[in-house]
Design a protein around this motif. Structure first.
Motif, mmCIF file in Angstrom:
data_model
loop_
_atom_site.group_PDB
_atom_site.id
_atom_site.type_symbol
_atom_site.label_atom_id
_atom_site.label_comp_id
_atom_site.label_asym_id
_atom_site.label_seq_id
_atom_site.Cartn_x
_atom_site.Cartn_y
_atom_site.Cartn_z
ATOM 1 N N THR A 1 0.835 -1.190 0.000
ATOM 2 C CA THR A 1 0.000 0.000 0.000
ATOM 3 C C THR A 1 0.874 1.246 0.000
ATOM 4 O O THR A 1 1.921 1.279 0.644
ATOM 5 C CB THR A 1 -0.937 0.039 1.227
ATOM 6 O OG1 THR A 1 -0.152 -0.052 2.399
ATOM 7 C CG2 THR A 1 -1.935 -1.091 1.192
ATOM 8 N N SER A 2 0.416 2.256 -0.731
ATOM 9 C CA SER A 2 1.124 3.537 -0.741
ATOM 10 C C SER A 2 0.325 4.512 0.107
ATOM 11 O O SER A 2 -0.894 4.407 0.221
ATOM 12 C CB SER A 2 1.249 4.060 -2.168
ATOM 13 O OG SER A 2 -0.030 4.317 -2.699
ATOM 14 N N SER A 3 1.022 5.463 0.695
ATOM 15 C CA SER A 3 0.334 6.449 1.529
ATOM 16 C C SER A 3 -0.386 7.460 0.641
ATOM 17 O O SER A 3 0.009 7.688 -0.493
ATOM 18 C CB SER A 3 1.336 7.152 2.436
ATOM 19 O OG SER A 3 2.332 7.769 1.659
ATOM 20 N N PRO A 4 -1.444 8.059 1.154
ATOM 21 C CA PRO A 4 -2.183 9.016 0.339
ATOM 22 C C PRO A 4 -1.347 10.260 0.057
ATOM 23 O O PRO A 4 -0.568 10.701 0.905
ATOM 24 C CB PRO A 4 -3.413 9.347 1.188
ATOM 25 C CG PRO A 4 -3.073 8.944 2.575
ATOM 26 C CD PRO A 4 -2.050 7.857 2.467
ATOM 27 N N GLY A 5 -1.527 10.798 -1.140
ATOM 28 C CA GLY A 5 -0.815 12.012 -1.512
ATOM 29 C C GLY A 5 -1.615 13.238 -1.133
ATOM 30 O O GLY A 5 -2.616 13.164 -0.423
ATOM 31 N N ALA B 1 -3.435 0.472 -3.321
ATOM 32 C CA ALA B 1 -2.907 -0.836 -2.941
ATOM 33 C C ALA B 1 -2.562 -1.597 -4.207
ATOM 34 O O ALA B 1 -3.328 -1.615 -5.175
ATOM 35 C CB ALA B 1 -3.929 -1.616 -2.131
ATOM 36 N N ARG B 2 -1.380 -2.237 -4.208
ATOM 37 C CA ARG B 2 -0.972 -3.114 -5.308
ATOM 38 C C ARG B 2 -1.105 -4.541 -4.793
ATOM 39 O O ARG B 2 -0.439 -4.933 -3.837
ATOM 40 C CB ARG B 2 0.463 -2.824 -5.723
ATOM 41 C CG ARG B 2 0.955 -3.733 -6.819
ATOM 42 C CD ARG B 2 2.403 -3.426 -7.184
ATOM 43 N NE ARG B 2 2.902 -4.350 -8.159
ATOM 44 C CZ ARG B 2 2.752 -4.226 -9.466
ATOM 45 N NH1 ARG B 2 2.107 -3.194 -9.943
ATOM 46 N NH2 ARG B 2 3.230 -5.124 -10.295
ATOM 47 N N VAL C 1 -3.711 -2.649 -9.366
ATOM 48 C CA VAL C 1 -3.534 -1.481 -8.507
ATOM 49 C C VAL C 1 -4.875 -0.773 -8.416
ATOM 50 O O VAL C 1 -5.476 -0.427 -9.439
ATOM 51 C CB VAL C 1 -2.460 -0.522 -9.074
ATOM 52 C CG1 VAL C 1 -2.340 0.714 -8.211
ATOM 53 C CG2 VAL C 1 -1.131 -1.220 -9.195
ATOM 54 N N LYS C 2 -5.354 -0.595 -7.175
ATOM 55 C CA LYS C 2 -6.647 0.053 -6.960
ATOM 56 C C LYS C 2 -6.573 0.916 -5.711
ATOM 57 O O LYS C 2 -5.760 0.648 -4.824
ATOM 58 C CB LYS C 2 -7.750 -0.994 -6.747
ATOM 59 C CG LYS C 2 -8.247 -1.649 -8.002
ATOM 60 C CD LYS C 2 -9.522 -2.385 -7.719
ATOM 61 C CE LYS C 2 -10.180 -2.767 -9.018
ATOM 62 N NZ LYS C 2 -11.589 -3.013 -8.877
#
Length: 130
Positions: free
Chosen positions: A31-35, A42-43, A58-59
């Motif tokens: 998961t990437s943090s929100p920008g 999330a991948r 990726v969604k």
């Protein structure tokens, strides 16, 4: 086609998800943090249960995704027929044939119990009991 809809953030490694109309087992989630102006993403990487192909998607973490309803059942081995095995379900007593997975070739003998799964109209032999 039995499936449920859940949010991406509820997925866990080892669970199942539908990617490309195929039931797949999740192998990795990142998961990437929100920008500043976007939502967290999330991948999800997974391997197909029935075809062993790697898939990824990726969604956003709050997006909806389908998960298959996996039915785990027990059966008894009736006969070995080359690369296939004839099984009888221990609840319904119906007989059917499935291909033998490579890792179970030496473990299957007539009369032993085995576990198999049913998902999205497909069946696969998973393991041998005992």
């Amino acid at each position: 086609m039995s499936k449920k809809v859940v949010e991406v953030k509820t997925l866990k490694v080892g669970k199942y998800v539908i990617l490309g109309d195929e039931a797949s087992k999740i192998t990795h989630i990142q998961t990437s943090s929100p920008g500043k102006h976007g939502a967290a993403k999330a991948r999800v990487e997974a391997v197909g249960v029935f075809d062993n192909q790697k898939r990824s998607i990726v969604k956003p973490v709050d997006a909806k995704i389908d998960i298959p309803i996996i039915d785990k059942r027990a059966a008894q081995v009736l006969a070995l027929m080359g690369s296939d095995v004839q099984l009888m379900d221990l609840e319904t007593y119906e007989t059917f044939e499935l291909p033998i997975p490579e890792d179970l070739k030496d473990k299957l003998v007539e009369g032993v119990e085995a576990d198999y799964i049913v998902a999205m109209g497909n069946m696969k032999l998973m393991r041998v009991k005992g």
